[in-house]
Design an enzyme around this catalytic site. Structure first.
Site, PDB file in Angstrom:
ATOM      1  N   CYS A  26      -4.204  -3.568 -13.712  1.00 59.39           N
ATOM      2  CA  CYS A  26      -3.843  -4.300 -12.505  1.00 59.39           C
ATOM      3  C   CYS A  26      -4.843  -5.435 -12.295  1.00 59.39           C
ATOM      4  CB  CYS A  26      -3.844  -3.363 -11.289  1.00 59.39           C
ATOM      5  SG  CYS A  26      -3.208  -4.124  -9.767  1.00 59.39           S
ATOM      6  N   CYS A  30      -7.519  -2.444  -5.419  1.00 62.05           N
ATOM      7  CA  CYS A  30      -7.291  -1.854  -4.100  1.00 62.05           C
ATOM      8  C   CYS A  30      -8.117  -0.583  -3.956  1.00 62.05           C
ATOM      9  CB  CYS A  30      -5.813  -1.559  -3.896  1.00 62.05           C
ATOM     10  SG  CYS A  30      -4.782  -3.049  -3.952  1.00 62.05           S
ATOM     11  N   TYR A  32      -8.011   2.074  -2.230  1.00 66.93           N
ATOM     12  CA  TYR A  32      -7.372   3.389  -2.148  1.00 66.93           C
ATOM     13  C   TYR A  32      -6.494   3.718  -3.348  1.00 66.93           C
ATOM     14  CZ  TYR A  32      -3.642   0.396  -0.183  1.00 66.93           C
ATOM     15  OH  TYR A  32      -2.709  -0.591   0.034  1.00 66.93           O
ATOM     16  N   GLY A  77       0.196   0.280 -11.952  1.00 73.19           N
ATOM     17  CA  GLY A  77      -0.405  -0.993 -12.307  1.00 73.19           C
ATOM     18  C   GLY A  77       0.309  -2.188 -11.685  1.00 73.19           C
ATOM     19  N   CYS A 294      12.696  18.848  -6.072  1.00 73.52           N
ATOM     20  CA  CYS A 294      12.495  17.496  -6.589  1.00 73.52           C
ATOM     21  C   CYS A 294      12.630  17.524  -8.103  1.00 73.52           C
ATOM     22  CB  CYS A 294      11.152  16.940  -6.133  1.00 73.52           C
ATOM     23  SG  CYS A 294       9.709  17.916  -6.652  1.00 73.52           S
ATOM     24  N   ASP A 310       5.536  10.195 -10.569  1.00 71.62           N
ATOM     25  CA  ASP A 310       4.556   9.120 -10.471  1.00 71.62           C
ATOM     26  C   ASP A 310       3.240   9.598  -9.872  1.00 71.62           C
ATOM     27  OD1 ASP A 310       3.583   6.402 -10.368  1.00 71.62           O
ATOM     28  OD2 ASP A 310       4.045   6.402  -8.234  1.00 71.62           O
ATOM     29  N   CYS A 351       6.324  27.298   6.842  1.00 74.34           N
ATOM     30  CA  CYS A 351       7.311  26.237   6.643  1.00 74.34           C
ATOM     31  C   CYS A 351       8.731  26.786   6.681  1.00 74.34           C
ATOM     32  CB  CYS A 351       7.084  25.541   5.300  1.00 74.34           C
ATOM     33  SG  CYS A 351       5.556  24.581   5.220  1.00 74.34           S
ATOM     34  N   CYS A 364       6.114  16.017   0.219  1.00 70.11           N
ATOM     35  CA  CYS A 364       5.703  15.928  -1.191  1.00 70.11           C
ATOM     36  C   CYS A 364       4.640  16.974  -1.543  1.00 70.11           C
ATOM     37  CB  CYS A 364       5.166  14.542  -1.490  1.00 70.11           C
ATOM     38  SG  CYS A 364       4.759  14.307  -3.244  1.00 70.11           S
ATOM     39  N   CYS A 383       1.526  17.800   7.943  1.00 71.89           N
ATOM     40  CA  CYS A 383       2.487  18.617   8.689  1.00 71.89           C
ATOM     41  C   CYS A 383       2.459  18.353  10.191  1.00 71.89           C
ATOM     42  CB  CYS A 383       2.235  20.096   8.417  1.00 71.89           C
ATOM     43  SG  CYS A 383       3.260  21.212   9.407  1.00 71.89           S
TER      44      CYS A 383
END
Length: 458
Positions: A26, A30, A32, A77, A294, A310, A351, A364, A383
């Site tokens: 990249c 950044c 984070y 990237g 997922c 990802d 949950c 996620c 949550c």
């Protein structure tokens, strides 16, 4: 279920693949960004997808999707580091391998720094949807989205966005929510809506996991860390960095924007979180993070390695390489099926008994690292914020869901539109922000409408 049946089932549903032609490479640093560390997976690599692999990827992707439309998604990237010619070859490959009647669409997620007339003319010609990363007004954006020299990228990004607009390219905003912008939801939202004239926005919470051992190094950007401090970012650790958004802070951020959107922007602004939530209230699950399971959103590295997700580009989640095994087989593999089913199977009792389980299904798995009130592991870090948000939107979501079921426009929930009341000119300086909430200067908003700033309308 047999392997063939699994493949048929997966292909019937389709899958979403993010291809990373430059890997983790990249042109920004950044602070984070968890993905910059993924360069450690491929020491000495050039981080450029080879032309023969590009052809393998496109051919397999189109073959694996049996429906009438397939989307080719590019990410990083920073994918524009490949140069425009690479993407011309990608489009040519898609034209070569698409079946009769098969439509191919294209998306690309970019930081916007390299965008120019050549790029934007290409995007327009081929109907690309461009996601551009902006974290809000200058100070909020530049807090963490910096270049390799540590300087903010805001001006370069705004120049790139202006070029997209000049060429009429469809775009959406991807905004990460973090410690520097999370307490300013309406300023962020109005900036996108009014200053940038965006109509599609995604809000992604920044949750950077770390450990006590690595907490000090994690406070630095990847470029600031020395060799001894660097480690491959994996989904491990029960602590978070100071940059991370807090759970209830994120919930309040969403609530403030939702209330503004509900009052005046339904049908005009499309906020992914709200659109997906409406789907949940209709019994649909339109995004992997809110679905019961997922596993249909995968990541392809520059060398052909296919990962489960990802957010899980790490050795334990490497499914194989598409040079060796067709991607359709890898997507439908027992290993990937287990990965996807674990989203539901590992939900804690807290949950499963939750009244808003239908809206998030634990969200996620990457963020499930805290304990429930009774001490069971596996609760999502966000949550408490999601509960605030989902309880807050319950009544309007039920009303909008009813409108959808009746075949009516969800914008009816706003009632009759009322034009903003013009502020009294004598009370507002011409260079002050307009009190109507547009985010523009008074002289360019209601002041301009009066004919001359500082003079009352006739």
């Amino acid at each position: 279920m047999s392997g063939a049946a699994t493949i048929a089932s997966r292909n019937a549903r389709g899958f979403h693949l993010l291809a990373k032609p430059t890997g983790a490479a990249c042109n920004l640093d950044c602070t984070y960004c968890f993905f910059l560390s993924k360069e450690m997976l491929y020491p000495g690599a050039r981080f450029r997808m080879a032309d023969d692999l590009l052809e393998i990827y496109i051919r397999q992707l189109l073959d694996a999707h049996h429906g009438p439309e397939v989307t080719v998604n590019w990410q990083g990237g920073e994918p524009t580091l490949m140069g425009c010619e690479f993407f011309r070859r990608a489009v040519a490959c898609a034209e070569k391998y698409k079946r009769p009647g098969q439509r191919v669409s294209y998306t690309i997620q970019t930081n916007g720094v390299l965008l120019n007339d050549e790029w934007c003319a290409f995007f327009k010609r081929h109907g690309f949807l461009v996601g551009i990363s902006v974290d809000g007004p200058r100070a909020m954006h530049d807090a963490y989205r910096v270049n390799k020299a540590g300087r903010g990228s805001f001006d370069q990004v705004m120049k790139g966005l202006a070029c997209l607009k000049a060429h009429g390219v469809a775009f959406n905003i991807l905004c990460t929510v973090h410690a520097q912008n999370a307490d300013h939801p309406l300023e962020v939202y109005r900036f996108f809506r009014d200053a940038l004239q965006a109509r599609h926005v995604q809000f992604i919470p920044i949750v950077e996991r770390t450990t006590g051992e690595h907490q000090r190094a994690s406070a630095k950007s990847w470029g600031e860390q020395n060799e001894a401090e660097r480690r491959l970012y994996t989904q491990s650790g029960a602590l978070v960095t100071a940059r991370s958004v807090r759970a209830k802070q994120f919930g309040r951020f969403l609530i403030a924007i939702f209330d503004e959107w509900l009052r005046r922007d339904v049908g005009a602004m499309f906020v992914q979180t709200f659109e997906v939530a409406l789907g949940s209230w209709l019994g649909q699950h339109n995004l992997c993070v809110v679905a019961p399971t997922c596993g249909s959103s995968l990541a392809l590295e520059h060398n052909g390695d296919l990962y489960s997700c990802d957010h899980f580009v790490e050795p334990d989640y490497l499914l194989g390489n598409i040079r060796d095994t067709n991607m359709a087989e890898l997507v439908a593999s027992e290993r990937q099926t287990r990965f996807g089913c674990a989203k539901f199977d590992t939900l804690p009792r807290y949950c499963r008994a939750c009244d808003v389980l239908f809206a998030c299904y634990g969200d996620c798995p990457r963020n499930r690292f805290i304990a429930t009130p009774d001490g069971e592991p596996g609760l999502n870090y966000l949550c408490a914020g999601y509960k605030l948000f989902y309880h807050h939107i319950d009544a309007p979501m039920k009303a909008m869901a009813a409108l959808v079921r009746q075949g009516r426009d969800v914008a009816e929930i706003m009632g009759p539109r009322v034009a903003p009341t013009a502020p009294r000119p004598s009370m507002v300086g011409r260079n002050a922000d307009c009190p109507c909430g547009s985010g523009r200067k008074y002289k360019h908003c209601h002041g301009a409408a009066s004919g001359a700033a500082g003079k009352p309308p006739l």
